[in-house]
Design an enzyme around this catalytic site. Structure first.
Site: not given
Lengths: 301, 301, 301, 301
Positions: D121, D173, D176-177, D180
């Site tokens: 990221s 990840k 994480h997105n 986001e």
């Protein structure tokens, strides 16, 4: 019974007509002369003003309002209040917010006038199929109007009930409409999935017809959806634009106030707002953010 | 017609019985001897194995599967495949994922066996009221089975249809169930609001009855809800715990894959997950965050 | 400057202390003697009543309220109004609903008293890190208080601004809190997914630390989340119960009133309601409905 | 260390450059000659094919892939597999779906090649600020690459970590997105409310700046949003159209598979789908339904 019907729009005119068919005596009032004339042609009386309407009714008088919620209803009630007296009854059959109803009932009650709220569902089909009536108010006052409710409802003993004290009728109707938003959105999403599964070349009207018979999702709204899909399978010429008339908003506000989680009803309302937000600032900002952190290209107008 | 019914659980046994009532010849198979016996008592034949079942049917054979989706269905099909031949027909009437259906149809098609998917709605009421049948597959193969569908559906010409090629039936049923989730959640939220408006002392069963007649939200699910509220108005003894059986998940996955926004169906599924997440880590973390930034007290277990 | 600080709870006491550190003269009032004493120990004056507080301040007087929103704020303001006069200034630094602020400002304005609303963010960390201040009110009145804002904010020229006329400060703070709900919920959901992926044995605190440096999701709330996860990685002993303090509700109501779709902020609020609805009537009804149509078993309490 | 960097797009080129700055020896490969040339100009070597790239690296070789997820990554890996041998290491630094990573790691592991997944990221800012690295794989293999991770991360001991076995990096990840998406949507909704409160004439950029200092909602995404609002306060010329690149979908699918309720992340994804559904069939059908039951007028295109 003798009923003064105030407001002869789509709903009021139909209800007056159903009452006429049921043998009641109706005098109607509407500011539009044409609306009064149309009702007269069906066998009712009419009055050119609220004062005339009140004068034309035998005491104790029964006045049924089918007027848009909010200011128009308040205006009619303000005019009526000094014209009525002890023993008279006012029924608000419109989609008033129940807190307005509580306030108004207080005011009329202080003068000995019974105030009844009647949430009315059924739309333009109610004339022939009968209306679903959710009634709030003093039990004796509601009982006195039994013949009226028995005529308006689908059957004399079905589709109407006193659900509680004054305010309870409009509260129940408000929640009814919140549910209605959720049901409509669920069908709309489902048919949209079917529509986008192009490789199966699904016939949406046919599927709606299959579902209407024997399936778990059969309903009156599905009957209407089937009809809409039959008439216009591609929804040609129809804008993706969905108004709302207030009850959904009240339902969400009330649910929050009562600490009741209503994700689907809330989301159904939000989808209607979304349908009208064609230049979404939020979406533009999202597109900008993506560009800011990731260098992703921005779609331009 | 002669039908071999595979899987004599709640759904399969009822469907076999409805076919018997309609004059069809049924041979049933289920690993449970009691289930086979129960069907025999209603006038059907039975077979102790799939091989015996196939042997008991005249060619071309018709086999109807009512088996749990996924591995059990695959197991039955694996056994059946070498036993069948050109001209036979297999109908999967269960809730299979349509992509599994496409895969299986390919395999059977290569051996000249017709493969039909039939999404079946109606639950335990289908025995008496008929089933809503969404059928995918080769048009001629479906046509050959017309007498079967006419018997199972609510009326010979209503409640069943070939909706497209193989896979389309299960796809349509999947979306049907997604809609079902949304409808159920909308009603549940609405009645929950009514329940929490304690000052009106609303009688939820009575309101459901009023709505059943003439209202916009009338539906079969509302009929059932009214029945549930009549039997247990307080939902006493019932845990706030809602299972899901897969079709809702597939619907959401498919919608995302098709780029179709389905906020209400997705949220209805998520609410079911939420009902089972009694020790929500997310909520605990939210409580901790509030304490971290604002010094707000943490509720302890 | 000379400031009368009203309300010496967690927020008020810290703000008074930060002002003292910045060289301002503070007189504090709180109904709790202990709270007044604590402030005196830090070098401020104190007053045992609002009348004494007003008397202790040189004209033109500046009074800063840090009092719970709603009735407590109205009570303080009702007492203050007759004690103040032309040229004095009242700042409401609490989380008042902006429509209340508009009403109150009108009342004080009629008597020549400047009324300023100051949305205040920063929580218990503001004492050392400074507060983010969203200020509404007359531009000249705000300018006169520049030294105060420059002391309270993280830096004299950063973290504070007049954002518009009176009401705009609280409106902006309300939206700030709505966003806060959404951010918190997004993190909580994400960490909950990580938590449930048991086969990877993920160390949530460590992941939070990795994200704090260089990732797109780095934020102050993530810093706090990392801290919470460090102290209590399993959230042991914490109930899955999340209060809300009102601003989220107002944000959703306002968004609906403005026809702005805010699905994520609305849903974040609803999740908090949901966390407190342990005996969900909706879920119980859903479980009953499933039993009604499909014969699915009901989980019992 | 010697690193072969495969894929010299926006991310790969920047990462190679940061590694060069950190004293590593880089040989780059990209099918575009211009991309190879640009990297050479910064002091790296380059290779015109994967075979040449492998040949140019000393054993044991380290290959870092920054290639679009899915087919392009598989294509590169298929070419690499026969070129590599025992002791070599492949790191996939792209946004691969973690289940693909598990499959690929299995394949490389069978030949004694270490396979590491590194969720990355930081976007276009990572070159200067460092990347947040979520790493999965064999602990010894990850440790061997410590110098590389220490260079890429914001600080040698911050912003990177082995989070678990192979797959755990891409899984982390992905989540994480998902977070986001939720964060971005929360800000976008909040600013949209501010935008629509026209009577306050709010300066959105200024508010973002105030929030950046001391507020609870301060974050790196807010810094970027402030920047975007500064450059284009009205979002002029930007289409309300928001792409998504896959990780949000996987997050929602995974959450459902894990039975984790993620209403806000799911809704954030759905909002992106909605932003691209300009001719919403669902909305058209809703408009038709309203006409069917209530006679409400349909907005026409």
């Amino acid at each position: 019974m003798n009923i003064g019907m105030i407001g002869l729009g789509r709903m009021g005119a139909n209800m007056a007509q159903r009452l006429l068919r049921g043998g009641h005596q109706i005098v109607g009032f509407d500011p539009q002369a044409a609306a009064r004339k149309a009702l007269e042609d069906k066998g009712a009386g009419s009055a050119p003003s609220l004062a005339d309407l009140v004068a034309a009714l035998p005491a104790p008088r029964t006045l049924w309002l089918m007027v848009p919620a909010g200011a128009p209803t308040d205006a009619s009630l303000d005019t009526l209040l000094p014209l009525l007296g002890e023993g008279d009854t006012v029924i608000d059959g419109g989609n008033s917010f129940y807190k307005d109803t509580l306030r108004r009932a207080q005011r009329f009650g202080e003068r000995g006038i019974a105030y009844i709220d009647c949430g009315t569902s059924g739309g333009i089909w109610g004339l022939d199929e009968g209306y679903s009536l959710m009634i709030g108010g003093d039990a004796a006052a509601v009982e006195r109007l039994r013949p009226v409710f028995e005529t308006l409802a689908p059957a004399s003993d079905q589709g109407w009930s006193r659900v509680g004290p004054v305010g309870a009728g409009h509260f129940t109707k408000m929640v009814h409409n919140g549910i209605e938003y959720g049901l409509m959105q669920a069908y709309a999403e489902g048919f949209s999935i079917l529509k986008h599964k192009t490789e199966f070349e699904l016939d949406l009207h046919r599927i709606a017809e299959v579902w209407r018979h024997g399936s778990v999702v059969r309903s009156w709204l599905l009957d209407l959806t089937a009809d809409a899909l039959k008439k216009n399978p591609e929804m040609a010429g129809i804008a993706p634009y969905v108004p709302d008339s207030g009850e959904g908003r009240w339902t969400v506000d009330e649910a929050i106030e009562l600490n009741v989680p209503t994700p689907v009803i809330a989301q159904s309302l939000i989808e209607r707002l979304r349908s009208r937000d064609k230049e979404s600032f939020a979406d533009k900002l999202l597109s900008s953010m993506r560009n800011e952190f990731g260098g992703h290209p921005i779609a331009r107008e």
